[in-house]
Design a protein around this motif. Structure first.
Motif, mmCIF file in Angstrom:
data_model
loop_
_atom_site.group_PDB
_atom_site.id
_atom_site.type_symbol
_atom_site.label_atom_id
_atom_site.label_comp_id
_atom_site.label_asym_id
_atom_site.label_seq_id
_atom_site.Cartn_x
_atom_site.Cartn_y
_atom_site.Cartn_z
ATOM 1 N N ARG A 1 -3.638 -2.782 -7.592
ATOM 2 C CA ARG A 1 -3.343 -2.969 -6.153
ATOM 3 C C ARG A 1 -3.263 -4.553 -5.608
ATOM 4 O O ARG A 1 -2.630 -4.895 -4.895
ATOM 5 N N LYS B 1 -5.300 13.454 -2.950
ATOM 6 C CA LYS B 1 -6.400 14.519 -3.108
ATOM 7 C C LYS B 1 -5.717 15.807 -3.767
ATOM 8 O O LYS B 1 -6.475 16.477 -4.423
ATOM 9 N N ASP C 1 0.364 16.418 -0.088
ATOM 10 C CA ASP C 1 -1.310 16.616 0.169
ATOM 11 C C ASP C 1 -1.514 18.002 0.839
ATOM 12 O O ASP C 1 -2.745 18.180 1.145
ATOM 13 N N ARG D 1 5.112 12.279 -2.869
ATOM 14 C CA ARG D 1 4.286 10.931 -2.738
ATOM 15 C C ARG D 1 4.967 9.689 -2.688
ATOM 16 O O ARG D 1 4.995 8.785 -2.040
ATOM 17 N N ASP E 1 0.003 5.353 -4.830
ATOM 18 C CA ASP E 1 -1.511 5.463 -5.137
ATOM 19 C C ASP E 1 -1.863 6.848 -5.252
ATOM 20 O O ASP E 1 -1.920 7.833 -4.454
ATOM 21 N N ASP F 1 -8.027 9.512 -9.575
ATOM 22 C CA ASP F 1 -9.558 10.025 -9.445
ATOM 23 C C ASP F 1 -9.798 10.978 -10.542
ATOM 24 O O ASP F 1 -9.477 11.954 -10.246
ATOM 25 N N ASP G 1 0.910 -1.191 -0.198
ATOM 26 C CA ASP G 1 -0.132 0.101 -0.117
ATOM 27 C C ASP G 1 0.934 1.331 0.008
ATOM 28 O O ASP G 1 1.965 1.173 -0.188
ATOM 29 N N SER H 1 1.239 3.452 2.571
ATOM 30 C CA SER H 1 1.237 3.625 4.182
ATOM 31 C C SER H 1 2.471 4.241 4.707
ATOM 32 O O SER H 1 2.822 4.566 5.955
ATOM 33 N N TRP I 1 -4.811 7.442 -6.678
ATOM 34 C CA TRP I 1 -6.564 7.991 -6.592
ATOM 35 C C TRP I 1 -6.490 8.364 -5.227
ATOM 36 O O TRP I 1 -7.343 9.405 -5.018
ATOM 37 N N SER I 2 -5.730 8.282 -4.256
ATOM 38 C CA SER I 2 -5.890 8.713 -3.031
ATOM 39 C C SER I 2 -5.052 10.111 -2.838
ATOM 40 O O SER I 2 -5.442 10.748 -1.527
#
Length: 263
Positions: free
Chosen positions: A153, A170, A210, A196, A165, A131, A3, A5, A167-168
């Motif tokens: 994933r 923002k 972010d 990121r 990731d 996204d 992930d 994380s 998509w996350s």
């Protein structure tokens, strides 16, 4: 479970090869010499800062417009030959944009390439889709992109790959993160993706990817309409025309950094 994380630790990364399409080549982030920079180049700088001077080596094999099968045929063998400590693998987006494409089929071919890479290089970092709910030309494809992202994933879980990731993330849903063509990131957007990616690899970063954007004056309907007309004339019509003619923006373009070289 793979992930974003920030718990992944790849140890010392002394070499890095980026493979993919226009996103990884850096389209939308022009440098002073006319070549594109992009998130992968910016990540390479962050990785270079962690090792002794002049020891880090970096290759960027990505070429704009490439489909997944082209990336697998042209770039994956070169990445295996270079055998770096880290490979970032972002592919399939151009396939998903094509009418009638099947994200399940694209994902099966993506997984075969991941399996091939993980047998030959140190670490393979895979990348999800964005996204696209706020991106005019891409929002109607959001369901297909979400399906493909879920597959990516799952593949990452099976092969123990760290996941960048998007998509996350923002902050890249702000229109200032995107170039005027609304298909590629702006320099600030590329910067935030690089930060990121560094977090995913366990690096301390100089800024939060972010972090909120500064307030921006709202546009009235006339300004928005004028921007949409200009965008359609300058970007959408040529983009559609290339597809009707079977052309790609990457025709006659070669990888900007085909060898592992010091920065």
């Amino acid at each position: 479970m793979a992930d974003d994380s920030r718990t992944f630790s790849a140890g010392t990364i002394g070499s890095y090869a980026a493979i993919g399409d226009s996103f990884t080549e850096g389209v939308g982030d022009p440098g002073p010499d006319g070549a594109f920079i992009g998130w992968a180049d910016r990540l390479a700088v962050l990785l270079d800062d962690r090792v002794p001077e002049h020891t880090f080596r970096y290759a960027n094999l990505a070429v704009r417009g490439r489909l997944l099968d082209q990336i697998v045929a042209e770039q994956v063998p070169r990445a295996k030959e270079l055998a770096p400590d880290l490979v970032s693998f972002c592919a399939g987006g151009n396939d998903i944009l094509r009418p009638g494409s099947d994200p399940d089929d694209v994902a099966e071919r993506f997984e075969r390439a991941v399996a091939e890479l993980t047998d030959a290089v140190g670490t393979v970092m895979v990348t999800t889709g964005f996204d696209t709910r706020g991106i005019p030309v891409l929002r109607h494809l959001r369901g297909k992109i979400a399906t493909y992202t879920a597959h990516v994933r799952a593949v990452a879980d099976r092969y123990d790959c760290p996941v960048l990731d998007l998509w996350s993330l923002k902050s890249v849903q702000d229109r200032r993160a995107w170039d005027g063509d609304r298909l590629h990131l702006s320099p600030e957007g590329h910067t935030r993706v690089a930060l990121r990616a560094a977090q995913v690899l366990g690096l301390d970063v100089p800024a939060d990817p972010d972090q909120a954007w500064p307030p921006m004056a709202p546009r009235n309907s006339l300004e928005a309409r004028r921007d949409n007309i200009q965008w359609a004339r300058e970007h959408l019509v040529p983009w559609i025309g290339r597809r009707l003619r079977g052309e790609s923006s990457g025709d006659h373009v070669e990888a900007k950094r085909p060898d592992l070289l010091p920065l």
